[in-house]
Design an enzyme around this catalytic site. Structure first.
Site, PDB file in Angstrom:
ATOM      1  N   ASP A  20     148.016  17.060  63.170  1.00  0.00           N
ATOM      2  CA  ASP A  20     149.331  16.611  63.605  1.00  0.00           C
ATOM      3  C   ASP A  20     149.185  15.357  64.472  1.00  0.00           C
ATOM      4  O   ASP A  20     148.514  15.378  65.506  1.00  0.00           O
ATOM      5  CB  ASP A  20     149.999  17.740  64.399  1.00  0.00           C
ATOM      6  CG  ASP A  20     151.387  17.391  64.903  1.00  0.00           C
ATOM      7  OD1 ASP A  20     151.862  16.276  64.643  1.00  0.00           O
ATOM      8  OD2 ASP A  20     152.001  18.250  65.556  1.00  0.00           O
ATOM      9  N   THR A  77     154.473  -1.936  47.624  1.00  0.00           N
ATOM     10  CA  THR A  77     153.874  -0.983  46.698  1.00  0.00           C
ATOM     11  C   THR A  77     154.616  -0.995  45.368  1.00  0.00           C
ATOM     12  O   THR A  77     155.729  -1.514  45.252  1.00  0.00           O
ATOM     13  CB  THR A  77     153.916   0.441  47.271  1.00  0.00           C
ATOM     14  OG1 THR A  77     155.281   0.903  47.289  1.00  0.00           O
ATOM     15  CG2 THR A  77     153.353   0.473  48.688  1.00  0.00           C
ATOM     16  N   ASP A 119     159.756  10.532  56.547  1.00  0.00           N
ATOM     17  CA  ASP A 119     160.783  11.324  55.878  1.00  0.00           C
ATOM     18  C   ASP A 119     162.152  11.008  56.479  1.00  0.00           C
ATOM     19  O   ASP A 119     162.331  11.115  57.690  1.00  0.00           O
ATOM     20  CB  ASP A 119     160.454  12.810  56.043  1.00  0.00           C
ATOM     21  CG  ASP A 119     161.261  13.699  55.117  1.00  0.00           C
ATOM     22  OD1 ASP A 119     162.507  13.542  55.086  1.00  0.00           O
ATOM     23  OD2 ASP A 119     160.667  14.543  54.428  1.00  0.00           O
ATOM     24  N   LYS A 175     170.039  14.521  54.854  1.00  0.00           N
ATOM     25  CA  LYS A 175     171.189  15.375  55.130  1.00  0.00           C
ATOM     26  C   LYS A 175     171.485  15.344  56.629  1.00  0.00           C
ATOM     27  O   LYS A 175     170.589  15.483  57.448  1.00  0.00           O
ATOM     28  CB  LYS A 175     170.907  16.811  54.685  1.00  0.00           C
ATOM     29  CG  LYS A 175     170.772  16.958  53.176  1.00  0.00           C
ATOM     30  CD  LYS A 175     170.538  18.403  52.777  1.00  0.00           C
ATOM     31  CE  LYS A 175     170.413  18.516  51.263  1.00  0.00           C
ATOM     32  NZ  LYS A 175     170.166  19.917  50.822  1.00  0.00           N
ATOM     33  N   GLU A 199     147.893   4.744  62.724  1.00  0.00           N
ATOM     34  CA  GLU A 199     148.895   4.932  61.666  1.00  0.00           C
ATOM     35  C   GLU A 199     149.252   6.402  61.535  1.00  0.00           C
ATOM     36  O   GLU A 199     148.378   7.263  61.418  1.00  0.00           O
ATOM     37  CB  GLU A 199     148.399   4.405  60.325  1.00  0.00           C
ATOM     38  CG  GLU A 199     149.440   4.588  59.221  1.00  0.00           C
ATOM     39  CD  GLU A 199     149.120   3.880  57.923  1.00  0.00           C
ATOM     40  OE1 GLU A 199     150.016   3.782  57.073  1.00  0.00           O
ATOM     41  OE2 GLU A 199     147.969   3.433  57.758  1.00  0.00           O
TER      42      GLU A 199
END
Length: 257
Positions: free
Chosen positions: A141, A235, A164, A168, A89
């Protein structure tokens, strides 16, 4: 290039405006300076580690946290058993989803990668409270963990929940789910292994579907977007978003073989 400092939330604290730590800086996309970027799986974000989270790190970290190394991970030694399915994950946020799935699937082993210390502490706290034994954590990372610690063709599943969205347009190239990285992920799956992505940002959902569909080693398990698999919980933040009319999209592909 240094990691971009930006706040975010994980799969247990999601809105279209505020997502978890996962991101990408793709070498193929290039930076604003014209120099190529390497893929990076996270952005730094501010956050205070609570007393309870720090206690969990101190007390449970030695057992459930694994050091990042440049050597292949010995899963059997790390989890204390052999033969379990191996699930990787990327970015587990505050860990509620990871803990839920691990409890639901006790015969599978879960390696979660997260750099945000409060999230690591929160998941360790859940591990202790719920007596979960099939989770291990690496605080590094995820791109480097995958490249150095996970041999190709060894994973039964990969979860990327609510990365994320970089909503934009000028930041879209920083998204994690892009063709070069998906090719890497697919290479680490066993034949028949699955890649499960989820997002609450519709435009990113369509990008995920397009990118995964274009990877020749993967095949869609559904006609388009997949129904939410039973193992992925809804959730509290997702419920709130659904009440407000926000959608959530799951994309589940399998490795051909």
């Amino acid at each position: 290039m240094q990691p971009i400092e930006q706040p975010g939330t994980g799969p247990d604290d999601i809105t279209p405006e505020s997502q978890d730590t996962n991101t990408a800086e793709s070498a193929e996309s290039g930076a604003e300076t014209g120099h190529p970027r390497r893929i990076r799986s996270f952005v730094r974000r501010a956050g205070r580690t609570s007393t309870g989270q720090q206690r969990a790190i101190n007390e449970l970290g030695p057992r459930f946290q694994l050091p990042y190394t440049t050597e292949p991970l010995d899963w059997d030694a790390a989890f204390g058993r052999a033969g379990a399915k191996r699930i990787f994950e990327i970015g587990f946020g505050m860990g509620e989803t990871t803990a839920h799935i691990a409890q639901l699937r006790p015969d599978d082993d879960f390696l979660g990668v997260e750099v945000h210390e409060p999230g690591v502490g929160a998941l360790l706290k859940l591990i202790g409270e719920r007596e979960i034994g099939n989770i291990r954590i690496v605080s590094h990372d995820a791109v480097e963990v995958l490249a150095q610690m996970i041999p190709e063709g060894t994973l039964d599943g990969i979860h990327v929940f609510f990365p994320d969205p970089w909503h934009k347009k000028r930041h879209n190239k920083r998204r994690l789910i892009q063709s070069p990285f998906v090719a890497r992920l697919a290479a680490h799956l066993k034949p028949g292994g699955y890649l499960h992505c989820a997002t609450d940002w519709e435009e990113y959902a369509h990008q995920m579907l397009e990118v995964l569909s274009s990877e020749p080693t993967l095949e869609n398990t559904a006609d388009g977007f997949a129904p939410r698999p039973d193992y992925r919980p809804v959730t509290k933040f997702e419920k709130r978003g659904l009440r407000l009319g926000h959608g959530v999209w799951d994309v589940v592909f399998r490795k051909r073989g």
